[in-house]
Write a protein that holds these residues in place. Structure first.
Motif, PDB file in Angstrom:
ATOM      1  N   ALA A  23       0.883  -1.068   0.024  1.00 19.76           N
ATOM      2  CA  ALA A  23      -0.092   0.121   0.066  1.00 19.76           C
ATOM      3  C   ALA A  23       1.022   1.422   0.135  1.00 19.76           C
ATOM      4  O   ALA A  23       0.509   2.202  -0.575  1.00 19.76           O
ATOM      5  CB  ALA A  23      -1.019  -0.073   1.276  1.00 19.76           C
ATOM      6  N   VAL A  27       0.187   3.602  -2.981  1.00 21.38           N
ATOM      7  CA  VAL A  27      -0.942   4.787  -2.736  1.00 21.38           C
ATOM      8  C   VAL A  27      -0.246   5.825  -3.566  1.00 21.38           C
ATOM      9  O   VAL A  27       0.851   6.575  -3.564  1.00 21.38           O
ATOM     10  CB  VAL A  27      -0.964   4.933  -1.259  1.00 21.38           C
ATOM     11  CG1 VAL A  27       0.293   5.636  -0.856  1.00 21.38           C
ATOM     12  CG2 VAL A  27      -2.385   5.761  -1.102  1.00 21.38           C
ATOM     13  N   ILE A  32      -3.757  10.983  -0.512  1.00 16.95           N
ATOM     14  CA  ILE A  32      -3.499  11.058   1.162  1.00 16.95           C
ATOM     15  C   ILE A  32      -3.389  12.362   1.462  1.00 16.95           C
ATOM     16  O   ILE A  32      -4.166  12.861   2.362  1.00 16.95           O
ATOM     17  CB  ILE A  32      -2.249  10.231   1.275  1.00 16.95           C
ATOM     18  CG1 ILE A  32      -2.186   8.856   0.949  1.00 16.95           C
ATOM     19  CG2 ILE A  32      -1.806  10.455   3.042  1.00 16.95           C
ATOM     20  CD1 ILE A  32      -3.198   8.091   1.858  1.00 16.95           C
ATOM     21  N   SER A  43      -4.491   9.841   7.525  1.00 14.40           N
ATOM     22  CA  SER A  43      -3.788  10.334   6.437  1.00 14.40           C
ATOM     23  C   SER A  43      -2.609  11.529   6.873  1.00 14.40           C
ATOM     24  O   SER A  43      -1.538  11.622   6.361  1.00 14.40           O
ATOM     25  CB  SER A  43      -4.758  10.953   5.406  1.00 14.40           C
ATOM     26  OG  SER A  43      -5.628  10.208   5.053  1.00 14.40           O
ATOM     27  N   PRO A 133      -5.434   0.815  -2.176  1.00 16.47           N
ATOM     28  CA  PRO A 133      -4.147   1.172  -1.434  1.00 16.47           C
ATOM     29  C   PRO A 133      -4.225   2.458  -0.771  1.00 16.47           C
ATOM     30  O   PRO A 133      -3.816   2.473   0.518  1.00 16.47           O
ATOM     31  CB  PRO A 133      -3.201   1.690  -2.837  1.00 16.47           C
ATOM     32  CG  PRO A 133      -4.375   2.058  -3.677  1.00 16.47           C
ATOM     33  CD  PRO A 133      -5.311   1.010  -3.726  1.00 16.47           C
ATOM     34  N   THR A 134      -5.487   3.262  -0.780  1.00 18.67           N
ATOM     35  CA  THR A 134      -5.605   4.499   0.194  1.00 18.67           C
ATOM     36  C   THR A 134      -5.951   4.004   1.433  1.00 18.67           C
ATOM     37  O   THR A 134      -5.763   4.128   2.527  1.00 18.67           O
ATOM     38  CB  THR A 134      -6.435   5.485  -0.602  1.00 18.67           C
ATOM     39  OG1 THR A 134      -6.235   6.098  -1.715  1.00 18.67           O
ATOM     40  CG2 THR A 134      -6.811   6.615   0.546  1.00 18.67           C
ATOM     41  N   ALA A 137      -3.349   1.688   3.367  1.00 15.61           N
ATOM     42  CA  ALA A 137      -2.228   2.479   3.691  1.00 15.61           C
ATOM     43  C   ALA A 137      -2.705   3.288   4.924  1.00 15.61           C
ATOM     44  O   ALA A 137      -1.783   3.291   5.730  1.00 15.61           O
ATOM     45  CB  ALA A 137      -1.717   3.444   2.278  1.00 15.61           C
TER      46      ALA A 137
END
Length: 436
Positions: A23, A27, A32, A43, A133-134, A137
């Motif tokens: 991730a 990302v 983010i 984030s 991925p967002t 992560a």
């Protein structure tokens, strides 16, 4: 039950580190940053890590250490806890000797744990991290922050050892960067188009925007031969007559030749003076300052230069200081959006498929735009199709001249002055299809 619980926890720990690693490297930092600006706490923790290559490198190192340690512990614990329990079962199965039963039990445990580890601890979390991925992560950043503190000394030792070995091998130190080259971004845009996230016209605009930093002013400028100007010593009455019959709202003002342009005359100023009944002694009082850019300047820098100077038109100069042409903000924006009307040049019709499967290309078409018709990338010192064909011919062409370029038959259809106006191309693939 306790053994199964411990094995499950170790596999989940491994899955956590695998998901966090994939991730973190996939990302989008912009996404983010957007969520951090919206107030998302996770984030805000993750963004400084992604923005700093050194911190991101330590983050990835912590993931790799966690994966390695959890895998080793799982293997050692599984062998100790399960292999001994399987020995009697294996010994009773086929009358194996104890030594043989121990070996078979160890192999069976290793295979089962490896399969579980690969599927549940590697493949599943990797797929989830690449697909989301967002989210992955963000949700793994807290345990990773704890891991960074816990494994800090280990990361320093291992990273330091790895960098020392790389330096000894003559490899320059690098880090994990969320940076993509224009070619990689173009590939991502193409993949997004295939996936249905972008329409064809959106893909084309993004592709052209990426090339603003590589394409030169000389590729889009109005050439010197198409420039209409006014002499600096023309009377106001002469200027009014010229402006009245001219399709242009801005005219370059020159002294003796177009190589000595001293300003730009705007129709709006001339009309305002005429309506007020004012006739200045010379037109220099009504001129706008001239902005000059080199022919080799990129479109990105030229656009910024025009915006900073608050002008719409710039004179393009060649390597010897002479006037090569002029460029407008509309010329640059047309490279991105396409189809923007520009008062200084006619809109090229683009490629025109003919009835016999050949294609007509205007000589002023850029090599980048010609690629979708030729199917190959033409590269040379020239910017346009006409200039490139002259470059390959090695002489000024005449209508009817032919040349084969990278398997493509090119026929000069028409010439204006010494410039190629139109060419007819026959792509080899199409020719073979027609005869096949």
């Amino acid at each position: 039950m306790t053994v199964a619980f411990v094995i499950t926890v170790l596999i989940l720990i491994n899955a956590l580190y695998v998901a966090a690693e994939f991730a973190a490297v996939s990302v989008r930092r912009s996404r983010i940053q957007q969520k951090a600006e919206e107030g998302d706490a996770f984030s805000k923790i993750l963004l400084p890590i992604l923005a700093d290559p050194a911190r991101l490198d330590r983050y990835i190192a912590a993931c790799q250490i966690g994966i390695t340690l959890s895998s080793l512990i799982l293997g050692a614990y599984g062998q100790a806890a399960l292999a001994t329990r399987l020995v009697p079962v294996m010994a009773g199965f086929g009358g194996m000797q104890e030594a043989t039963a121990q070996s078979v039990a160890a192999v069976v445990v290793l295979i089962v744990l490896t399969v579980l580890q690969m599927v549940l601890g590697e493949l599943v979390p990797k797929s989830l991290a690449l697909q989301y991925p967002t989210a992955v992560a963000r949700y793994t950043v807290l345990p990773m922050r704890w891991s960074l503190r816990l494994l800090a000394w280990f990361i320093v030792v291992l990273n330091g050892s790895g960098l020392a070995i790389l330096r000894a091998m003559g490899v320059r130190e690098g880090g994990h960067h969320h940076v993509h080259s224009p070619e990689e971004i173009e590939y991502l845009i193409a993949e997004s188009r295939k996936g249905g996230y972008l329409r064809a016209n959106e893909q084309q605009r993004l592709r052209h925007a990426l090339h603003l930093s590589t394409r030169r002013v000389g590729e889009v400028m109005v050439p010197r031969t198409s420039i209409h100007g006014v002499r600096h010593d023309a009377t106001f009455g002469e200027v009014v007559a010229i402006v009245t019959h001219s399709p242009y709202t801005r005219l370059p003002v020159y002294r003796d030749t177009l190589d000595d342009i001293v300003g730009v005359l705007h129709l709006e100023r001339v009309a305002a003076l005429r309506l007020r009944g004012q006739e200045p002694e010379n037109i220099q009082e009504s001129m706008l300052p001239v902005v000059a850019v080199p022919e080799s300047m990129t479109l990105e820098r030229a656009l910024a230069h025009l915006r900073e100077s608050k002008q719409q038109v710039a004179i393009v100069v060649d390597d010897f200081g002479g006037t090569a042409g002029l460029v407008t903000i509309g010329d640059v924006l047309d490279e991105i959006f396409g189809g923007i009307a520009d008062e200084f040049k006619m809109v090229d019709p683009g490629g025109q498929p003919l009835a016999d499967s050949r294609v007509r290309l205007p000589g002023r078409m850029s090599l980048l735009d010609a690629e979708k018709w030729t199917g190959v990338v033409w590269r040379g010192d020239a910017y346009t199709v006409g200039g490139f064909v002259i470059e390959r011919l090695g002489h000024f062409p005449e209508a009817g001249d032919r040349v084969n370029i990278d398997g493509i038959d090119v026929e000069i259809e028409s010439v204006r002055g010494r410039a190629v106006e139109n060419v007819i191309i026959t792509v080899a693939r199409r020719r073979e299809d027609r005869h096949g």
